[in-house]
Structures are given as structure tokens and as C-alpha cells.
Design a protein around this motif. Structure first.
Motif, short mmCIF file in Angstrom:
data_model
loop_
_atom_site.label_atom_id
_atom_site.label_comp_id
_atom_site.label_asym_id
_atom_site.label_seq_id
_atom_site.Cartn_x
_atom_site.Cartn_y
_atom_site.Cartn_z
N TYR A 1 0.84 -1.19 0.00
CA TYR A 1 0.00 0.00 0.00
C TYR A 1 0.88 1.25 0.00
O TYR A 1 1.91 1.27 0.68
N VAL A 2 0.46 2.29 -0.73
CA VAL A 2 1.05 3.62 -0.62
C VAL A 2 -0.12 4.58 -0.52
O VAL A 2 -0.89 4.73 -1.47
N ASP A 3 -0.29 5.20 0.67
CA ASP A 3 -1.43 6.11 0.78
C ASP A 3 -1.10 7.44 0.13
O ASP A 3 0.04 7.70 -0.26
N ASP A 4 -2.10 8.28 -0.02
CA ASP A 4 -1.93 9.53 -0.77
C ASP A 4 -1.00 10.52 -0.09
O ASP A 4 -0.60 11.50 -0.71
N THR A 5 -0.62 10.27 1.17
CA THR A 5 0.35 11.13 1.85
C THR A 5 1.78 10.59 1.71
O THR A 5 2.72 11.22 2.14
N GLY A 6 1.91 9.37 1.12
CA GLY A 6 3.23 8.77 0.93
C GLY A 6 3.56 7.68 1.94
O GLY A 6 4.57 7.00 1.81
N PHE A 7 2.70 7.47 2.95
CA PHE A 7 2.92 6.41 3.94
C PHE A 7 2.81 5.05 3.26
O PHE A 7 1.94 4.85 2.41
N THR A 8 3.68 4.13 3.61
CA THR A 8 3.64 2.81 3.02
C THR A 8 3.33 1.75 4.06
O THR A 8 3.64 1.90 5.24
N ALA A 9 2.70 0.68 3.62
CA ALA A 9 2.39 -0.47 4.47
C ALA A 9 2.28 -1.68 3.56
O ALA A 9 2.27 -1.55 2.34
N ASP A 10 2.21 -2.84 4.18
CA ASP A 10 2.05 -4.05 3.38
C ASP A 10 1.29 -5.10 4.16
O ASP A 10 0.94 -4.90 5.32
N GLY A 11 1.03 -6.20 3.50
CA GLY A 11 0.33 -7.30 4.13
C GLY A 11 0.43 -8.54 3.27
O GLY A 11 0.99 -8.50 2.17
N ASP A 12 -0.12 -9.63 3.79
CA ASP A 12 -0.11 -10.89 3.08
C ASP A 12 -1.46 -11.56 3.17
O ASP A 12 -2.12 -11.51 4.21
N PHE A 13 -1.86 -12.17 2.08
CA PHE A 13 -3.08 -12.96 2.03
C PHE A 13 -2.68 -14.41 2.31
O PHE A 13 -1.90 -15.00 1.56
N ILE A 14 -3.20 -14.96 3.40
CA ILE A 14 -2.87 -16.33 3.80
C ILE A 14 -4.18 -17.07 4.03
O ILE A 14 -4.98 -16.68 4.90
N ASP A 15 -4.41 -18.10 3.24
CA ASP A 15 -5.62 -18.92 3.37
C ASP A 15 -6.89 -18.07 3.36
O ASP A 15 -7.81 -18.27 4.16
N GLY A 16 -6.94 -17.09 2.45
CA GLY A 16 -8.14 -16.27 2.29
C GLY A 16 -8.33 -15.19 3.33
O GLY A 16 -9.39 -14.59 3.43
N ILE A 17 -7.29 -14.91 4.12
CA ILE A 17 -7.33 -13.88 5.16
C ILE A 17 -6.22 -12.88 4.89
O ILE A 17 -5.10 -13.26 4.57
N LEU A 18 -6.53 -11.58 5.01
CA LEU A 18 -5.53 -10.53 4.84
C LEU A 18 -4.91 -10.21 6.19
O LEU A 18 -5.61 -9.82 7.13
N HIS A 19 -3.61 -10.41 6.29
CA HIS A 19 -2.84 -10.07 7.49
C HIS A 19 -2.14 -8.75 7.20
O HIS A 19 -1.28 -8.69 6.33
N HIS A 20 -2.53 -7.71 7.93
CA HIS A 20 -2.02 -6.36 7.66
C HIS A 20 -1.82 -5.61 8.97
O HIS A 20 -2.76 -5.45 9.74
N ALA A 21 -0.59 -5.20 9.24
CA ALA A 21 -0.26 -4.36 10.40
C ALA A 21 -0.80 -4.93 11.71
O ALA A 21 -1.36 -4.23 12.53
N GLY A 22 -0.64 -6.23 11.89
CA GLY A 22 -1.11 -6.88 13.12
C GLY A 22 -2.61 -7.13 13.15
O GLY A 22 -3.13 -7.60 14.16
N MET A 23 -3.31 -6.81 12.07
CA MET A 23 -4.75 -7.02 12.01
C MET A 23 -5.06 -8.19 11.10
O MET A 23 -4.29 -8.51 10.20
N ILE A 24 -6.22 -8.78 11.34
CA ILE A 24 -6.76 -9.84 10.50
C ILE A 24 -8.00 -9.28 9.84
O ILE A 24 -8.94 -8.84 10.51
N LEU A 25 -8.03 -9.27 8.50
CA LEU A 25 -9.19 -8.79 7.75
C LEU A 25 -9.72 -9.92 6.89
O LEU A 25 -8.94 -10.62 6.23
N ARG A 26 -11.02 -10.07 6.91
CA ARG A 26 -11.67 -11.11 6.11
C ARG A 26 -12.50 -10.44 5.01
O ARG A 26 -13.07 -9.38 5.21
N ARG A 27 -12.59 -11.13 3.91
CA ARG A 27 -13.35 -10.62 2.77
C ARG A 27 -14.84 -10.62 3.07
O ARG A 27 -15.36 -11.60 3.61
#
Length: 82
Positions: free
Chosen positions: A54-80
Motif C-alpha cells: 500500500y502507498v497512501d496519498d500522503t506517501g505512507f507505506t504499508a504491506d500485508g499478506d493474504f494467507i488462506d483467504g485472510i488478509l494479514h495487515h499491520a497486526g490485524m486480520i481482515l476477512r473478505r
């Protein structure tokens, strides 16, 4: 015309409490909502295999990984959701 990104991860992802929501748009942009702030962050993203950058419109960057249908991002678990 914006370039479109077609992959299985386009759509809405959210934490189990619904507080953080990432909408991955097909044009390579995203909208992140936090609580009642519907457009808390906006920017662009790139998916490579099962990794997202990710690159937000202010220039901040972040990333994540999709593992078994779950997005792991910045210590959070996001489901579709859609």
C-alpha cells in the motif's frame, strides 16, 4: 482511462469487529475506513502473488499478506466481505 487490476482480492475486507475496512478497487486504488471515518485513508496498492503493498496519498507505506483467504495487515486480520 485508469488501468484495471483483476485478481481475486478486489473487494471489501474488514476486521471481525468491522472497525477497519479496506476496499480494494479494481483500478489499483483503495479506501480504508476506520470506525465512523469512511475515508480515513486512500491510496494505491499493488498485489504480487499473495503480498500487497500500500502507498497512501500522503506517501505512507504499508504491506500485508493474504494467507488462506485472510488478509494479514499491520497486526490485524481482515476477512473478505464482498
Amino acid at each position: 482511462m485508469p488501468e484495471t487490476t483483476t485478481h481475486p482480492y478486489v473487494g471489501m475486507w474488514q476486521t471481525s469487529d468491522g472497525h477497519v475496512r479496506h476496499e480494494l478497487l479494481p483500478n489499483g486504488r483503495y479506501v480504508e475506513a476506520r470506525g465512523t471515518r469512511e475515508r480515513a485513508y486512500t491510496g494505491r496498492y499493488v498485489v504480487t502473488d499473495d503480498h500487497i503493498d500500500y502507498v497512501d496519498d500522503t506517501g505512507f507505506t504499508a504491506d500485508g499478506d493474504f494467507i488462506d483467504g485472510i488478509l494479514h495487515h499491520a497486526g490485524m486480520i481482515l476477512r473478505r466481505t464482498s
